[in-house]
Design a protein around this motif. Sequence first.
Motif, mmCIF file in Angstrom:
data_model
loop_
_atom_site.group_PDB
_atom_site.id
_atom_site.type_symbol
_atom_site.label_atom_id
_atom_site.label_comp_id
_atom_site.label_asym_id
_atom_site.label_seq_id
_atom_site.Cartn_x
_atom_site.Cartn_y
_atom_site.Cartn_z
ATOM 1 N N PHE A 175 50.858 -17.522 4.982
ATOM 2 C CA PHE A 175 49.443 -17.821 5.153
ATOM 3 C C PHE A 175 48.749 -16.633 5.779
ATOM 4 O O PHE A 175 49.047 -16.259 6.910
ATOM 5 C CB PHE A 175 49.302 -19.051 6.056
ATOM 6 N N ASP A 176 47.860 -16.002 5.037
ATOM 7 C CA ASP A 176 47.150 -14.832 5.538
ATOM 8 C C ASP A 176 45.842 -15.282 6.175
ATOM 9 O O ASP A 176 44.985 -15.855 5.507
ATOM 10 C CB ASP A 176 46.862 -13.853 4.395
ATOM 11 N N THR A 177 45.695 -15.053 7.475
ATOM 12 C CA THR A 177 44.515 -15.534 8.192
ATOM 13 C C THR A 177 43.288 -14.668 7.957
ATOM 14 O O THR A 177 42.202 -15.015 8.400
ATOM 15 C CB THR A 177 44.796 -15.588 9.701
ATOM 16 N N VAL A 178 43.461 -13.527 7.284
ATOM 17 C CA VAL A 178 42.332 -12.645 7.004
ATOM 18 C C VAL A 178 41.815 -12.871 5.585
ATOM 19 O O VAL A 178 40.631 -13.113 5.365
ATOM 20 C CB VAL A 178 42.736 -11.169 7.210
ATOM 21 N N ALA A 179 42.721 -12.797 4.604
ATOM 22 C CA ALA A 179 42.353 -13.081 3.207
ATOM 23 C C ALA A 179 42.723 -14.530 2.928
ATOM 24 O O ALA A 179 43.837 -14.832 2.523
ATOM 25 C CB ALA A 179 43.073 -12.129 2.266
ATOM 26 N N PHE A 180 41.778 -15.423 3.129
ATOM 27 C CA PHE A 180 42.064 -16.854 3.084
ATOM 28 C C PHE A 180 42.319 -17.326 1.651
ATOM 29 O O PHE A 180 41.637 -16.917 0.715
ATOM 30 C CB PHE A 180 40.886 -17.630 3.672
ATOM 31 N N ALA A 365 18.215 -13.591 -11.778
ATOM 32 C CA ALA A 365 19.651 -13.404 -12.018
ATOM 33 C C ALA A 365 20.309 -12.664 -10.860
ATOM 34 O O ALA A 365 21.425 -12.987 -10.447
ATOM 35 C CB ALA A 365 19.877 -12.653 -13.330
ATOM 36 N N VAL A 366 19.616 -11.650 -10.327
ATOM 37 C CA VAL A 366 20.139 -10.905 -9.184
ATOM 38 C C VAL A 366 20.256 -11.808 -7.960
ATOM 39 O O VAL A 366 21.268 -11.807 -7.253
ATOM 40 C CB VAL A 366 19.247 -9.684 -8.875
ATOM 41 N N LEU A 367 19.231 -12.605 -7.694
ATOM 42 C CA LEU A 367 19.254 -13.511 -6.538
ATOM 43 C C LEU A 367 20.381 -14.526 -6.665
ATOM 44 O O LEU A 367 21.054 -14.847 -5.684
ATOM 45 C CB LEU A 367 17.906 -14.219 -6.405
ATOM 46 N N ALA A 368 20.585 -15.032 -7.869
ATOM 47 C CA ALA A 368 21.681 -15.987 -8.091
ATOM 48 C C ALA A 368 23.028 -15.318 -7.854
ATOM 49 O O ALA A 368 23.918 -15.889 -7.207
ATOM 50 C CB ALA A 368 21.601 -16.552 -9.510
ATOM 51 N N ALA A 369 23.191 -14.091 -8.369
ATOM 52 C CA ALA A 369 24.457 -13.383 -8.212
ATOM 53 C C ALA A 369 24.750 -13.101 -6.746
ATOM 54 O O ALA A 369 25.891 -13.238 -6.289
ATOM 55 C CB ALA A 369 24.422 -12.078 -9.009
ATOM 56 N N ARG A 370 23.731 -12.729 -5.981
ATOM 57 C CA ARG A 370 23.931 -12.448 -4.550
ATOM 58 C C ARG A 370 24.392 -13.707 -3.807
ATOM 59 O O ARG A 370 25.292 -13.650 -2.960
ATOM 60 C CB ARG A 370 22.633 -11.903 -3.957
ATOM 61 N N ALA A 371 23.775 -14.826 -4.117
ATOM 62 C CA ALA A 371 24.159 -16.070 -3.450
ATOM 63 C C ALA A 371 25.570 -16.494 -3.832
ATOM 64 O O ALA A 371 26.361 -16.924 -2.983
ATOM 65 C CB ALA A 371 23.157 -17.166 -3.804
ATOM 66 N N LEU A 372 25.915 -16.370 -5.099
ATOM 67 C CA LEU A 372 27.255 -16.753 -5.547
ATOM 68 C C LEU A 372 28.314 -15.777 -5.036
ATOM 69 O O LEU A 372 29.454 -16.183 -4.759
ATOM 70 C CB LEU A 372 27.283 -16.828 -7.080
ATOM 71 N N ASP A 373 27.940 -14.494 -4.898
ATOM 72 C CA ASP A 373 28.853 -13.530 -4.284
ATOM 73 C C ASP A 373 29.196 -13.957 -2.861
ATOM 74 O O ASP A 373 30.363 -13.930 -2.445
ATOM 75 C CB ASP A 373 28.218 -12.137 -4.250
ATOM 76 N N LEU A 374 28.182 -14.351 -2.092
ATOM 77 C CA LEU A 374 28.410 -14.776 -0.713
ATOM 78 C C LEU A 374 29.286 -16.021 -0.669
ATOM 79 O O LEU A 374 30.193 -16.132 0.168
ATOM 80 C CB LEU A 374 27.082 -15.036 -0.006
ATOM 81 N N LEU A 375 29.039 -16.960 -1.567
ATOM 82 C CA LEU A 375 29.854 -18.176 -1.610
ATOM 83 C C LEU A 375 31.315 -17.826 -1.874
ATOM 84 O O LEU A 375 32.224 -18.364 -1.226
ATOM 85 C CB LEU A 375 29.337 -19.122 -2.699
ATOM 86 N N GLU A 376 31.563 -16.914 -2.801
ATOM 87 C CA GLU A 376 32.939 -16.507 -3.103
ATOM 88 C C GLU A 376 33.591 -15.864 -1.884
ATOM 89 O O GLU A 376 34.767 -16.094 -1.590
ATOM 90 C CB GLU A 376 32.934 -15.532 -4.285
ATOM 91 N N ILE A 377 32.830 -15.074 -1.152
ATOM 92 C CA ILE A 377 33.353 -14.428 0.056
ATOM 93 C C ILE A 377 33.703 -15.464 1.110
ATOM 94 O O ILE A 377 34.768 -15.409 1.738
ATOM 95 C CB ILE A 377 32.324 -13.418 0.602
ATOM 96 N N LEU A 378 32.820 -16.431 1.330
ATOM 97 C CA LEU A 378 33.065 -17.443 2.351
ATOM 98 C C LEU A 378 34.283 -18.296 2.020
ATOM 99 O O LEU A 378 34.949 -18.812 2.919
ATOM 100 C CB LEU A 378 31.829 -18.343 2.496
ATOM 101 N N GLN A 379 34.590 -18.433 0.747
ATOM 102 C CA GLN A 379 35.731 -19.249 0.341
ATOM 103 C C GLN A 379 37.038 -18.465 0.335
ATOM 104 O O GLN A 379 38.099 -19.057 0.117
ATOM 105 C CB GLN A 379 35.473 -19.841 -1.054
#
Length: 462
Positions: A175-180, A365-379
């Motif tokens: 279990f990697d606590t940094v790359a979840f 499209a850019v605004l959507a991509a930025r939000a989805l990028d952040l969601l992917e990072i948080l997950q």
Amino acid sequence: MSETLSLAVVGHTNTGKTSLMRTLLRDDAFGEVRNAAATTRHVEEAVITDGGTPLIRLYDTPGLEDAGGILDWLESETSPQRDGIERLRIFLQSPAAQNEFSQEAKVLRQLIHSDMALYVIDAREPVLPKYKDELTILSWCAKPVMPVFNFTHGQDLSAWQEMLARRNLHVSGSFDTVAFDFEGEMRLWENLATMLPQRGIPERLIAARRREWAELDKQSRLDIAHFLLDTAAYAQGLTDAAQLPQLQQHMHQSVRDLERQLHEQMLKRYRFYRSEITRSEWQLNVLEQNPFDSSQLKHYGIRTTRGAATGALIGLGIDTLTMGLSLGLGTALGGVIGGLFPNFNDLSDKIKGVQTVRIDSPTLAVLAARALDLLEILQTRGHAAQHNIAAAAARTPWQPDRPPEVLKTAQHHDKWSSLNGTPAAQAHTARQDAAHKLAREVYLPSSKHPAPLPQMHGKGLL
């Protein structure tokens, strides 16, 4: 049988015990995480619940630093004919446990009073005698011990696994606590359950975590959908071309403020309380940059003509615009204006000379991509991560000139946007339905290298 499962999180100093706690708790405010020895000096308790019902009590313990010294003490001060647990109890009642071995004594006391231990291993470390001594001491507590490998990315675990097998420790977690990795956490709980077959608590926790994870994803995508609908439906009327630069600045800032609110809301949903987008460890360049800047369009592979990229009118210099007057408002606003596009709402507006200005499709499209990028990072980011966030991949959820139908619909419903001053815009029934539909549809492509996007021209974007 206890209603909760108590787990002592143990291991050598600075192997990531508190990091593991943070990630399992989904809380970056638990304890102190830094690259220094013996950061945790006392036992700290935290509880994982299911709907308010406690399931697991986790105990973060100080680091083991001198297990070899304790073994030497036990060899000289206790009889080898006694069981290990008896010898440890003699040690815990001795002055040595209050003085030179006080930190190790806290760990052993907690494990003796817990159901089992998670022994955290820094997978980057070689198998050293001190780790073997620690496992020997822990085994004498007469409680199950499950090794958990931390910092596993790119590491060869074979030497560690061979050593653990020789100590009859065949069940471990990675279990990697940094790359979840959410599924990695589920495997950790599943492995733990095999060591406690009479308990159903890990299974309950797995079910609860899966429900929670799905709900977090659903609600976050709904937040993103509402943000995009707010932006798509945003409209401002213009009767004087000379006011266009001021109007453009106002609309850009309104959307940027709304985007930041969305990002902060997503951070809170995933319980990254102490980290903010503006702090260095959360410095995500693609989110810090102005979404209306031409470099953002280029980052996402959207090519534009000079006017759209610079914020000037297509075919007209900004000086002509501000002097504006001779070519007429309709002609002056005939092109893309730095993230905006104009259109006449109806014949009445056209007669009155009112131009309605909206956010254009490439920018959506850019605004959507930025939000989805952040969601992917948080997950995929552990709550103990301290490193800077890498720039997001250049992906958009749809072709910039082909937005989802619900966004096209929103551009004809000004009352759907809170940016237009509409009270309780999100509560509008039709908008609610549109948001749920959009949340189900909008995903980033799985490929990190999407096909080149078509060139965008100044006119005819929508």
